[in-house]
Design a protein around this motif. Sequence first.
Motif, PDB file in Angstrom:
ATOM      1  N   ASP A  80       0.829  -1.255   0.079  1.00  0.00           N
ATOM      2  CA  ASP A  80       0.088  -0.002   0.075  1.00  0.00           C
ATOM      3  C   ASP A  80       0.826   1.302  -0.022  1.00  0.00           C
ATOM      4  O   ASP A  80       0.556   2.406  -0.696  1.00  0.00           O
ATOM      5  CB  ASP A  80      -0.875  -0.004   1.265  1.00  0.00           C
ATOM      6  CG  ASP A  80      -1.973  -1.093   0.999  1.00  0.00           C
ATOM      7  OD1 ASP A  80      -2.346  -1.495   0.132  1.00  0.00           O
ATOM      8  OD2 ASP A  80      -2.585  -1.354   2.145  1.00  0.00           O
ATOM      9  N   ALA A  81       1.827   1.175   0.741  1.00  0.00           N
ATOM     10  CA  ALA A  81       2.840   2.202   0.939  1.00  0.00           C
ATOM     11  C   ALA A  81       3.522   2.644  -0.456  1.00  0.00           C
ATOM     12  O   ALA A  81       3.619   3.982  -0.799  1.00  0.00           O
ATOM     13  CB  ALA A  81       4.031   2.211   1.851  1.00  0.00           C
ATOM     14  N   GLU A  82       3.994   1.551  -1.151  1.00  0.00           N
ATOM     15  CA  GLU A  82       4.478   1.674  -2.561  1.00  0.00           C
ATOM     16  C   GLU A  82       3.495   2.348  -3.644  1.00  0.00           C
ATOM     17  O   GLU A  82       4.028   3.065  -4.481  1.00  0.00           O
ATOM     18  CB  GLU A  82       5.009   0.377  -3.031  1.00  0.00           C
ATOM     19  CG  GLU A  82       6.408  -0.168  -2.157  1.00  0.00           C
ATOM     20  CD  GLU A  82       6.652  -1.464  -2.646  1.00  0.00           C
ATOM     21  OE1 GLU A  82       5.916  -2.232  -3.428  1.00  0.00           O
ATOM     22  OE2 GLU A  82       7.619  -2.150  -2.075  1.00  0.00           O
ATOM     23  N   ALA A  83       2.326   1.625  -3.562  1.00  0.00           N
ATOM     24  CA  ALA A  83       1.227   2.074  -4.426  1.00  0.00           C
ATOM     25  C   ALA A  83       1.069   3.565  -4.280  1.00  0.00           C
ATOM     26  O   ALA A  83       0.806   4.418  -5.065  1.00  0.00           O
ATOM     27  CB  ALA A  83       0.098   1.492  -4.234  1.00  0.00           C
ATOM     28  N   GLU A  84       1.160   4.029  -2.770  1.00  0.00           N
ATOM     29  CA  GLU A  84       0.853   5.540  -2.608  1.00  0.00           C
ATOM     30  C   GLU A  84       1.884   6.237  -3.014  1.00  0.00           C
ATOM     31  O   GLU A  84       1.727   7.731  -3.729  1.00  0.00           O
ATOM     32  CB  GLU A  84       0.411   5.675  -1.007  1.00  0.00           C
ATOM     33  CG  GLU A  84       0.513   7.067  -0.507  1.00  0.00           C
ATOM     34  CD  GLU A  84      -0.814   7.709  -1.212  1.00  0.00           C
ATOM     35  OE1 GLU A  84      -1.214   8.950  -1.199  1.00  0.00           O
ATOM     36  OE2 GLU A  84      -1.716   6.899  -1.878  1.00  0.00           O
ATOM     37  N   ILE A  85       3.258   5.835  -2.778  1.00  0.00           N
ATOM     38  CA  ILE A  85       4.197   6.533  -3.281  1.00  0.00           C
ATOM     39  C   ILE A  85       4.222   6.587  -4.794  1.00  0.00           C
ATOM     40  O   ILE A  85       4.417   7.662  -5.497  1.00  0.00           O
ATOM     41  CB  ILE A  85       5.759   5.687  -2.911  1.00  0.00           C
ATOM     42  CG1 ILE A  85       5.954   6.107  -1.319  1.00  0.00           C
ATOM     43  CG2 ILE A  85       6.905   6.609  -3.661  1.00  0.00           C
ATOM     44  CD1 ILE A  85       6.851   5.184  -0.683  1.00  0.00           C
TER      45      ILE A  85
ATOM     46  N   ARG B 198       1.650   6.724  -6.658  1.00  0.00           N
ATOM     47  CA  ARG B 198       0.459   7.646  -6.971  1.00  0.00           C
ATOM     48  C   ARG B 198       1.049   9.170  -7.088  1.00  0.00           C
ATOM     49  O   ARG B 198       0.669   9.826  -7.829  1.00  0.00           O
ATOM     50  CB  ARG B 198      -0.696   7.211  -6.372  1.00  0.00           C
ATOM     51  CG  ARG B 198      -1.983   8.227  -6.923  1.00  0.00           C
ATOM     52  CD  ARG B 198      -3.175   7.920  -5.743  1.00  0.00           C
ATOM     53  NE  ARG B 198      -2.656   8.458  -4.462  1.00  0.00           N
ATOM     54  CZ  ARG B 198      -2.903   9.879  -4.321  1.00  0.00           C
ATOM     55  NH1 ARG B 198      -3.347  10.712  -4.994  1.00  0.00           N
ATOM     56  NH2 ARG B 198      -2.637  10.567  -2.951  1.00  0.00           N
ATOM     57  N   LEU B 199       1.537   9.311  -5.898  1.00  0.00           N
ATOM     58  CA  LEU B 199       2.053  10.714  -5.630  1.00  0.00           C
ATOM     59  C   LEU B 199       3.201  11.114  -6.671  1.00  0.00           C
ATOM     60  O   LEU B 199       3.218  12.310  -6.808  1.00  0.00           O
ATOM     61  CB  LEU B 199       2.839  10.931  -4.089  1.00  0.00           C
ATOM     62  CG  LEU B 199       1.811  10.603  -3.032  1.00  0.00           C
ATOM     63  CD1 LEU B 199       2.477  10.839  -1.677  1.00  0.00           C
ATOM     64  CD2 LEU B 199       0.730  11.710  -3.212  1.00  0.00           C
TER      65      LEU B 199
ATOM     66  N   PRO C  77      -1.821  15.778  -6.034  1.00  0.00           N
ATOM     67  CA  PRO C  77      -2.401  15.401  -4.947  1.00  0.00           C
ATOM     68  C   PRO C  77      -4.095  16.202  -4.751  1.00  0.00           C
ATOM     69  O   PRO C  77      -4.670  15.478  -4.152  1.00  0.00           O
ATOM     70  CB  PRO C  77      -1.563  15.640  -3.802  1.00  0.00           C
ATOM     71  CG  PRO C  77      -0.541  16.647  -4.223  1.00  0.00           C
ATOM     72  CD  PRO C  77      -0.498  16.422  -5.716  1.00  0.00           C
TER      73      PRO C  77
ATOM     74  N   GLN D 197      -6.194  15.079  -8.314  1.00  0.00           N
ATOM     75  CA  GLN D 197      -5.931  13.766  -8.648  1.00  0.00           C
ATOM     76  C   GLN D 197      -5.844  13.617  -9.967  1.00  0.00           C
ATOM     77  O   GLN D 197      -5.955  12.506 -10.696  1.00  0.00           O
ATOM     78  CB  GLN D 197      -7.172  12.843  -8.368  1.00  0.00           C
ATOM     79  CG  GLN D 197      -7.655  12.964  -6.780  1.00  0.00           C
ATOM     80  CD  GLN D 197      -6.497  12.639  -5.908  1.00  0.00           C
ATOM     81  OE1 GLN D 197      -5.973  11.674  -6.256  1.00  0.00           O
ATOM     82  NE2 GLN D 197      -6.261  13.423  -4.944  1.00  0.00           N
TER      83      GLN D 197
END
Length: 644
Positions: A465-470, A472-473, A478, A481
């Motif tokens: 989840d953290a990798e996906a959020e990174i 995405r950012l 932000p 979107q």
Amino acid sequence: MDASPPPSPSPGTLPRLSAQGRSTLVTLAVVLIVIGMQWIALRQYRAVELEQAGTAFERIVDQSTVSLTQQTAQYQNALLGLRAFYFASDKVTAAEFDRYVRSLDIEHALPGLRAFGFNRDIRGEEQQAYLSWVRSQLSKHDPVYTNFEIYPTATGYRHHVVESIHPALGNLRSLGYDLLSNDIRRLTIEHARNRGFAATPPIRLQQAPNAIAVLMITPVSISNWDGTHSTRNTVAASFLVSELVKTAIAPTLRRHFHLQITDRGPDDEPGLQTAVLYEDEQAMVTDQPSLPPLIRSHLFGGRRWEMRFTPRDADIGFIPPPVVIALLIGGALMAGTISHLVQQRIRRAARHQALARQASDCVLELDAKGVVRNADDSVSRITGLSAAKWRGQALWQSVAEQDAEAVEQGFREVLARGGSVALECRVPGPDPKPRWVEIRLGNHLQRRNIGALLAQISDINTRKDAEAEIARLAFFDPLTQLPNRRLLEQRAELTFSAARRHRGRAAVLVLDLDGFKQINDQAGHATGDAVLATVAQRLLAAVRDSDTVARLGGDEFVILLGEPANEVDVRAAAARLARDMALPLNVDGRNWFVSASIGMAMYPDHGLRFAELLSLADIAMYRSKRSGSGLSTLADPPAGAAPA
């Protein structure tokens, strides 16, 4: 003096037992008590065995039922996807129909599904004109249409003809078949028009007359052969019920039961007409206590299917009588020792379970075929699937379908070469989102005290989840979107590459809001941010899904248009965007007004590189701003270019 004889017992009294006799009697009593308790326990054990066998069989039936319903749902979704393809297009040619169905990759993605077809509805007086059109137009796509005929030959007010079918191999016999010539198919077409989707009772296909099949039908709306618009045409897909069962239910499950599927008629009138859809070979007859058959229902395409699962055997291994006697005697003699050993084992198991509940990993034992033969309870906490769902099936069958091949390949590699390998995969569970885990496989088959492959499973869901959020950012703004400049540049390269291949055009539009600064000054940055988010949604709604809307920063947006026909299309798109931006923006119960200055540059007319086109569009945008708010300006042609 002579020794006197021992006193004789008085008449009517029992002789006293010696200490050894009393010990023997007590031991015999203990043995009899233990034997009695063991006999009662054995009877209870047999009852529990029968109950557990029934529970296990019910679980197998439920799993098989879910597999069957999911497989039919996949078939239905595939047909509805084809219907959506027709609704999204004004006109679908035979070649486009073939390309779309070919892209579905039926053989691998939809095993068991036999063919897709497009059915044309025509009036009786149109028959000859329609045949002439098919032979002259569709024969250009496939010579098989040169001798296209409608069969069976019959006069009638309407015909519903199979015009296209794919894959053609083995299915051409259905081409030209009039579905209205058969009452079952005719009623199913009417049902599909009323409900949007329908399935037939068991039928025999033209291309497979020796097997029972089901035909799925759904209506489509599209331009007709003569240019008129028609909502009476349909698309259809067929499957053999035997292939459905073979595809949906794994052999490891099917060996447990005899399956009979019966069509009980329409779902609104069950029992009106019944017909057998599928039946296995006869169930085996055994002398063991048998489990009752289980019946499940499934509603599919307006039909009610009844699935009857008869167990082939009870899977109960009763202990033979000689062994029972030996166990009773041995248990009586060794009751104390066994109790002591059992208590020790229980304490050890409790300690191991407590440690497993606290650990961040769990371990599965696999045999040489990859089947999980042991899994502790902690696997449910880490993977989301209970230990029972892991046991008895291959490791890769419990992971997500898109990761199963990689997990199986990793297992084969460890089995062949030894050593260990680490794999990351997803595990579908009760939650909508699959759970990410890491599986570390090690081959310990040659170790006598283990004799298995061990799979250590770790929960890496938080890390993923953290990798996906990174990620995405790194590619999205932000606030809105929308894609940022980095992702915009990548999509521009893909868009320009497609334009080069097709000798087409692309366009870059730079849009800057007029009057946005006043909103920030009057209402604050929070309201300004809400206005920007609303603007972003409005821009997305104004362009095609294939186009890209990005935010570069502040109140500046970039729109990437793929394959506009000419400058007129680009100007029309810019005018539409400017018009939509001029409409009031409702934020926090208040209407705000902004306008948009737009600059435009076209590929390849104004340049071949994205940075160059962006710069030219930006310059054109500032020219629009200087000329007045709400205007759009096309970039100047490059120096030396011939006038359009």
